[in-house]
Design an enzyme around this catalytic site. Structure first.
Site, PDB file in Angstrom:
ATOM      1  N   LYS A   1      -6.929   5.720 -19.526  1.00 41.90           N
ATOM      2  CA  LYS A   1      -7.146   6.240 -20.875  1.00 41.90           C
ATOM      3  C   LYS A   1      -5.897   6.046 -21.753  1.00 41.90           C
ATOM      4  O   LYS A   1      -5.433   4.941 -21.910  1.00 41.90           O
ATOM      5  CB  LYS A   1      -7.580   7.708 -20.767  1.00 41.90           C
ATOM      6  CG  LYS A   1      -8.697   7.924 -19.751  1.00 41.90           C
ATOM      7  CD  LYS A   1      -9.945   7.203 -20.170  1.00 41.90           C
ATOM      8  CE  LYS A   1     -11.085   7.147 -19.192  1.00 41.90           C
ATOM      9  NZ  LYS A   1     -11.035   7.601 -17.873  1.00 41.90           N
TER      10      LYS A   1
ATOM     11  N   TYR B   1     -14.649  16.207 -16.174  1.00 44.50           N
ATOM     12  CA  TYR B   1     -15.301  14.889 -16.138  1.00 44.50           C
ATOM     13  C   TYR B   1     -16.371  14.932 -15.025  1.00 44.50           C
ATOM     14  O   TYR B   1     -16.064  15.345 -13.889  1.00 44.50           O
ATOM     15  CB  TYR B   1     -14.233  13.829 -15.863  1.00 44.50           C
ATOM     16  CG  TYR B   1     -14.776  12.452 -15.614  1.00 44.50           C
ATOM     17  CD1 TYR B   1     -15.592  11.831 -16.542  1.00 44.50           C
ATOM     18  CD2 TYR B   1     -14.461  11.770 -14.440  1.00 44.50           C
ATOM     19  CE1 TYR B   1     -16.102  10.556 -16.315  1.00 44.50           C
ATOM     20  CE2 TYR B   1     -14.952  10.496 -14.211  1.00 44.50           C
ATOM     21  CZ  TYR B   1     -15.781   9.896 -15.145  1.00 44.50           C
ATOM     22  OH  TYR B   1     -16.274   8.643 -14.916  1.00 44.50           O
TER      23      TYR B   1
ATOM     24  N   ASP C   1      -5.626  18.301 -14.700  1.00 46.75           N
ATOM     25  CA  ASP C   1      -5.959  16.949 -15.159  1.00 46.75           C
ATOM     26  C   ASP C   1      -5.521  16.878 -16.623  1.00 46.75           C
ATOM     27  O   ASP C   1      -6.129  17.515 -17.489  1.00 46.75           O
ATOM     28  CB  ASP C   1      -7.467  16.694 -15.001  1.00 46.75           C
ATOM     29  CG  ASP C   1      -7.855  15.266 -15.399  1.00 46.75           C
ATOM     30  OD1 ASP C   1      -7.146  14.673 -16.235  1.00 46.75           O
ATOM     31  OD2 ASP C   1      -8.874  14.765 -14.886  1.00 46.75           O
TER      32      ASP C   1
ATOM     33  N   ARG D   1       0.839  -1.215   0.000  1.00 44.33           N
ATOM     34  CA  ARG D   1       0.000   0.000   0.000  1.00 44.33           C
ATOM     35  C   ARG D   1       0.865   1.252   0.000  1.00 44.33           C
ATOM     36  O   ARG D   1       0.482   2.295  -0.502  1.00 44.33           O
ATOM     37  CB  ARG D   1      -0.973  -0.009   1.204  1.00 44.33           C
ATOM     38  CG  ARG D   1      -1.770   1.275   1.321  1.00 44.33           C
ATOM     39  CD  ARG D   1      -3.039   1.131   2.164  1.00 44.33           C
ATOM     40  NE  ARG D   1      -2.833   0.469   3.435  1.00 44.33           N
ATOM     41  CZ  ARG D   1      -2.237   1.021   4.507  1.00 44.33           C
ATOM     42  NH1 ARG D   1      -1.792   2.265   4.462  1.00 44.33           N
ATOM     43  NH2 ARG D   1      -2.096   0.334   5.621  1.00 44.33           N
TER      44      ARG D   1
HETATM   45  N1  LCS Z   1     -10.252  12.633 -15.527  1.00 44.26           N
HETATM   46  C1  LCS Z   1     -10.768  12.623 -16.762  1.00 44.26           C
HETATM   47  C2  LCS Z   1     -10.474  13.756 -17.695  1.00 44.26           C
HETATM   48  C3  LCS Z   1     -11.573  11.562 -17.164  1.00 44.26           C
HETATM   49  O1  LCS Z   1     -12.067  11.580 -18.410  1.00 44.26           O
HETATM   50  C4  LCS Z   1     -11.845  10.511 -16.242  1.00 44.26           C
HETATM   51  C5  LCS Z   1     -12.713   9.361 -16.617  1.00 44.26           C
HETATM   52  C6  LCS Z   1     -11.297  10.578 -14.967  1.00 44.26           C
HETATM   53  C7  LCS Z   1     -10.488  11.653 -14.648  1.00 44.26           C
HETATM   54  C8  LCS Z   1     -11.536   9.509 -13.937  1.00 44.26           C
HETATM   55  O2  LCS Z   1     -10.718   8.427 -14.179  1.00 44.26           O
HETATM   56  P1  LCS Z   1     -11.065   6.896 -13.760  1.00 44.26           P
HETATM   57  O3  LCS Z   1     -11.330   6.897 -12.314  1.00 44.26           O
HETATM   58  O4  LCS Z   1     -12.267   6.499 -14.529  1.00 44.26           O
HETATM   59  O5  LCS Z   1      -9.831   6.164 -14.123  1.00 44.26           O
HETATM   60  N2  LCS Z   1     -13.402   9.565 -17.791  1.00 44.26           N
HETATM   61  C9  LCS Z   1     -14.291   8.772 -18.344  1.00 44.26           C
HETATM   62  C10 LCS Z   1     -14.979   9.086 -19.511  1.00 44.26           C
HETATM   63  O6  LCS Z   1     -14.919  10.163 -20.127  1.00 44.26           O
HETATM   64  N3  LCS Z   1     -15.745   8.071 -19.832  1.00 44.26           N
HETATM   65  O7  LCS Z   1     -15.674   7.061 -18.895  1.00 44.26           O
HETATM   66  C11 LCS Z   1     -14.732   7.446 -17.882  1.00 44.26           C
END
Ligand code: LCS
Length: 398
Positions: A212, A114, A187, A61
């Site tokens: 992503k 997001y 971000d 962790r």
């Molecule tokens: N930041 C951005 C710009 C994102 O697009 C997402 C998820 C996150 C943070 C969060 O990341 P995760 O916890 O899912 O790894 N974006 C998504 C989207 O546009 N479609 O599905 C998830």
């Protein structure tokens, strides 16, 4: 120049950064150190690791060699001090908020972030007395006006923003933040470090959803926080260890495998995206197209200033608004109707009812996320096949 002083470029970093300095058996890829805990050679060494006098591993962790390899790779790509890998992008975001915001403090954010990023602040952190103002950060005046002295602790921007692809001038916002003693968090998920490195533009912390582009194969959920300096790293790292949203070594190994081809994937997908954006712009069933690479993008100059390319995301509207959009989404055969982005396969989704459905309609519309907006994440297939697929689906609109 001495050979050892030659700079290492980003494709080389994606492939080599983070590799173990001392391979165990001469292995070329970083092994998966699938262990929850690490033995100490002596009681004194165990105590030294806990006190911080030794940097040996203690417990997964808090740190793990596979995870550390990934952290070193991404921190190197971002030109940051150190990275902290997390279980998801949301774990990275919430860890930064928990580390930097106290009861009675305030943050300013990009309105079209997001959806869950905004919801976690407005619905959850508000329960602990943390206030927020979300504005269109592409307009710097909005940011200046939203700052509440002395309570504002962070400015949080997403650029390009999800899903309207508006851009915020990172260097200009860093200037506003720092003259007000505020930290700038970016971000960088939509660009990836291959196209944009916010720390070089003055940001203090960078966040990614590794789910992503960086992983790139739609088979892992993960995140990372990169701090620009040791002071910020030391403030955030204990919070991550305590709240426990750390990354598992197997997950880290998969992302490390993915990042090795990030430059190749982005270049191919970006080429597809720029050709598809032009194709869509001229399509009789398409009413508007937003792509950072089109000359009519309102912040096209910012692309040139802070990005090494235009990315792979396109938003567009079609004839008959949402009804027309549903016809496209229900009739694509090669594009997959799914949320997420940045994988080798092309995806299509409807933000107002999917990724951003948790943001109340009024705020969503103020942020420019209209019901008719369709978002595509362009992948690495052959351009002709992607074009033909969208074409046949678009011509199903009456
Ligand atoms: N930041 C951005 C710009 C994102 O697009 C997402 C998820 C996150 C943070 C969060 O990341 P995760 O916890 O899912 O790894 N974006 C998504 C989207 O546009 N479609 O599905 C998830």
């Amino acid at each position: 120049m001495e050979e050892e002083n030659l700079p290492i470029h980003k494709s080389t970093k994606a492939i080599h950064a983070g590799n173990l300095k001392k391979p165990v058996f001469g292995e070329v890829s970083v092994p998966i150190f699938q262990t929850s805990t690490f033995s100490f050679p002596s009681a004194d060494e165990g105590a030294a690791r806990f006190s911080g006098d030794s940097d040996g591993f203690i417990y997964t962790r808090m740190g793990n060699p596979t995870t550390r390899a990934l952290e070193e790779c991404i921190a190197s790509l971002e030109n940051g001090y150190k990275g902290m890998a997390t279980a998801s992008g949301m774990a990275a975001i919430t860890t930064v908020f928990l580390a930097l915001l106290d009861q009675g403090t305030h943050m300013v954010g990009t309105a079209s972030v997001y959806g869950p990023t905004r919801v976690v602040v407005e619905n959850e952190l508000s329960r602990f007395g943390i206030a927020s103002t979300f504005v269109d950060t592409s307009n710097l005046d909005n940011i200046e006006k939203a700052i509440q002295k002395p309570d504002t602790r962070i400015i949080y921007i997403e650029t390009p923003a999800n899903p309207i692809l508006s851009l915020t001038d990172i260097e200009a916002v860093a200037h506003i933040a720092h003259k007000n003693d505020i930290l700038l968090v970016v971000d960088n998920t939509f660009a990836s470090p291959f196209l944009q490195r916010p720390l070089e533009q003055g940001a203090d912390i960078v966040i990614h959803s590794l789910t992503k582009f960086i992983n790139g194969h739609s088979d892992v959920v993960g995140g990372i926080i990169i701090a620009k300096d040791e002071k910020l790293y030391r403030k955030i790292k204990p919070v991550l260890n305590l709240f426990g949203g750390t990354m598992d070594p197997h997950q880290a190994w998969l992302v490390l495998r993915g990042v090795r081809t990030l430059p190749l994937r982005i270049e191919k997908a970006q080429d597809n995206a720029s050709r598809l954006a032009t194709y869509l712009l001229n399509h009789p069933k398409v009413t508007w197209v937003k792509y950072t690479g089109l000359p009519d993008h309102p912040q096209h100059q910012i692309v040139k200033k802070q990005m090494d390319g235009c990315g792979t995301m396109i938003s567009f509207g079609v004839r008959n608004g949402l009804e027309g959009g549903k016809i496209v989404m229900d009739n694509v055969r090669l594009f997959t109707l799914a949320v997420s982005l940045g994988g080798v396969e092309s995806l299509i989704e409807h933000p107002a009812s999917m990724t951003h459905a948790s943001v109340p309609r009024e705020e969503r519309e103020l942020a420019g996320i209209r019901d008719e907006l369709i978002r595509v994440s362009v992948g690495c297939e052959d351009f002709e096949d992607l074009k033909n697929d969208l074409d046949q689906a678009l011509f199903k609109i009456p």
